[in-house]
Motif scaffolding. Structure first.
Motif, short mmCIF file in Angstrom:
data_model
loop_
_atom_site.label_atom_id
_atom_site.label_comp_id
_atom_site.label_asym_id
_atom_site.label_seq_id
_atom_site.Cartn_x
_atom_site.Cartn_y
_atom_site.Cartn_z
N LEU A 53 5.89 101.94 28.16
CA LEU A 53 6.35 103.25 27.73
C LEU A 53 6.06 104.30 28.80
CD1 LEU A 53 5.36 103.16 23.97
CD2 LEU A 53 7.67 103.15 24.91
N ASP A 54 4.95 104.15 29.52
CA ASP A 54 4.68 105.05 30.65
C ASP A 54 5.75 104.91 31.72
OD1 ASP A 54 2.42 106.09 29.47
OD2 ASP A 54 1.02 104.77 30.55
N ALA A 55 6.15 103.66 32.00
CA ALA A 55 7.20 103.44 32.99
C ALA A 55 8.54 103.98 32.50
CB ALA A 55 7.31 101.94 33.30
N TYR A 56 8.83 103.79 31.21
CA TYR A 56 10.11 104.27 30.69
C TYR A 56 10.19 105.79 30.72
CZ TYR A 56 14.30 104.60 27.88
OH TYR A 56 15.57 104.88 27.46
N GLU A 57 9.06 106.46 30.55
CA GLU A 57 9.04 107.92 30.60
C GLU A 57 9.46 108.44 31.96
OE1 GLU A 57 8.63 111.86 29.59
OE2 GLU A 57 8.72 110.09 28.29
N ILE A 58 9.21 107.65 33.01
CA ILE A 58 9.61 108.06 34.35
C ILE A 58 11.11 107.93 34.55
CG2 ILE A 58 9.35 107.53 36.82
CD1 ILE A 58 6.49 106.65 36.22
N VAL A 59 11.70 106.85 34.05
CA VAL A 59 13.14 106.64 34.28
C VAL A 59 14.00 107.40 33.27
CG1 VAL A 59 12.78 104.39 35.34
CG2 VAL A 59 13.15 104.52 32.89
N ASP A 60 13.42 107.73 32.11
CA ASP A 60 14.18 108.48 31.10
C ASP A 60 13.24 109.50 30.44
OD1 ASP A 60 16.14 109.34 29.38
OD2 ASP A 60 15.92 107.68 27.97
N PRO A 61 12.93 110.59 31.14
CA PRO A 61 11.93 111.54 30.65
C PRO A 61 12.35 112.19 29.33
CG PRO A 61 12.46 111.94 32.96
CD PRO A 61 13.48 110.99 32.44
N ALA A 62 11.38 112.34 28.44
CA ALA A 62 11.62 113.05 27.18
C ALA A 62 11.61 114.55 27.45
CB ALA A 62 10.55 112.67 26.15
N GLU A 63 12.51 115.29 26.81
CA GLU A 63 12.64 116.71 27.07
C GLU A 63 11.45 117.52 26.55
OE1 GLU A 63 16.33 118.10 25.58
OE2 GLU A 63 17.56 116.88 26.94
#
Length: 417
Positions: A53-63
């Motif tokens: 989830l940390d990695a996914y936050e980088i490729v698709d940041p939450a607003e």
């Protein structure tokens, strides 16, 4: 189609089915064992989930989430590699099957059930991955000829479909055509023939049938308009055109009656063209509405929510496999090898619950080995640790997960203020 690893029973149901086969005085102890096993699986998947989830936050940041520094292109590339690697692994552990390219192409070629023609524009797409779980045959009654004709269509439906799409980095990106980033979605009850509707870059196109339904009446009504309203003004327009291009030398006299006839013809032509354009536009809007309704009611999750779903499903699948492996080894009437255990579990579900699936015996055995709950001799004959000792070993594993050294104990220095 080959059987899937997915067992269509909830974890609580599997626990209850196994406990129901045990003597009454063993059931509570077995339920405690199952709770310990589930807690450890949830802990392991939680630790793993934090990383992905940390990695996914980088490729698709939450607003609505702030960051302390801006990710570089290298950070995004590394994070995307982690996301894709973990996605493939978690999907397999959650009993999803990768949909290969030839299966997707076959789905695109077959007749869809949505009654719309879809085309995928994939110029901006870099990576595509589809996963499915829960394949079943279905039938549906399809109406045609305005409901006068009905026919039954047989098709394959997927209970859940996972879609991952990564877009190509482009310097000329627009909001309509995204650049970079990823899209992650999960859908339910998707017919195999309608997989293309899950693409974000899908476009609705007019089917041949729709073109005929609009085109034939348009031509017929156009002939009627030409014969009744344009014929009078058509000759006048031809004479004017001939005079303007120099073919006719004699001027055309435009009196009030001629002007009224000319403008009436032009108004009739404009009204006719507008009606045909409106019919085409309304037909396309109807098709878009059909597509949006299908996606809305089938959408199960987006973005990071899909990873939460996968993490829970992977943990539940691990518990079911491990519990069944332990239960059937412990209660076996004769020694079992891995192949024999696999066969016993599948036959038990087929005989008692009319369920066909491909039991992943390797996953269950792997977890039992990691927890030191399995015995195995040189001939490959398997066994399970007795229930009281198995609970004790699970409890020790759980305690070691959060083992904190006590100040003052042997080998642990004390801290003075």
């Amino acid at each position: 189609m080959a059987a899937e690893h997915f067992l269509p029973f909830r974890k609580s149901t599997v626990v209850a089915l196994c406990a129901g086969e045990l003597p009454a005085d063993e059931r509570e102890s077995f339920l405690e064992f199952a709770r310990l096993l589930a807690a450890m699986a949830q802990h392991r998947i939680h630790v793993r989930g934090e990383r992905v989830l940390d990695a996914y936050e980088i490729v698709d940041p939450a607003e609505d989430v702030r960051t302390v520094r801006t990710a570089t292109a290298r950070d995004r590339a590394d994070a995307r590699a982690v996301v894709e690697r973990e996605l493939v692994a978690l999907a397999a552990e959650a009993d999803f099957i990768r949909i290969e390219a030839d299966e997707i192409e076959q789905a695109f070629a077959e007749h869809d059930l949505m009654k719309v023609r879809l085309e995928v524009e994939d110029e901006s797409i870099d990576t595509v991955m589809f996963f499915r779980r829960g394949t079943r045959p279905c039938t549906e009654e399809v109406k045609s000829f305005y409901g006068l004709r009905r026919r039954t269509v047989e098709f394959t439906s997927y209970a859940k479909v996972l879609v991952y799409i990564a877009f190509t980095e482009r310097p000329d990106a627009t909001e309509r055509e995204p650049s970079g980033g990823v899209l992650l979605k999960m859908f339910q009850d998707v017919p195999r023939n309608d997989l293309e509707m899950l693409y974000p870059t899908v476009r609705v196109r007019m089917r041949t049938k729709d073109k005929v339904l609009i085109g034939v009446p348009a031509v017929l009504s156009g002939l009627v308009v030409l014969a009744t309203k344009l014929l009078a003004s058509l000759g006048l327009m031809v004479l004017l055109l001939a005079f303007w291009v120099g073919i006719r030398e004699e001027t055309v006299r435009l009196d009030q009656a001629a002007l009224v006839t000319l403008f009436a013809g032009l108004a009739a032509l404009g009204s006719y063209l507008w009606r045909q354009f409106s019919k085409f536009k309304n037909r396309k809007i109807k098709m878009l509405k059909t597509l949006q309704e299908h996606l809305y009611f089938r959408n199960l999750g987006n973005g990071a929510g899909v990873f939460h779903h996968l993490l829970d499903a992977a943990a539940e699948s691990e518990v079911k496999e491990t519990l069944l492996t332990y239960h059937f080894l412990r209660t076996a009437e004769q020694p079992l090898t891995a192949a024999g255990l696999d066969r016993v579990v599948e036959q038990w579900f087929g005989r008692h619950w009319d369920t066909t699936f491909d039991f992943d015996v390797r996953g269950g055995l792997r977890t039992l080995r990691q927890l030191d709950l399995l015995t195995e001799d040189e001939q490959g004959v398997l066994g399970a640790i007795a229930l009281p000792e198995a609970k004790h070993r699970l409890d020790r594993h759980w305690d070691n997960l959060f083992h904190m050294p006590v100040p003052g104990a042997a080998g642990v220095p004390t801290v003075s203020r």
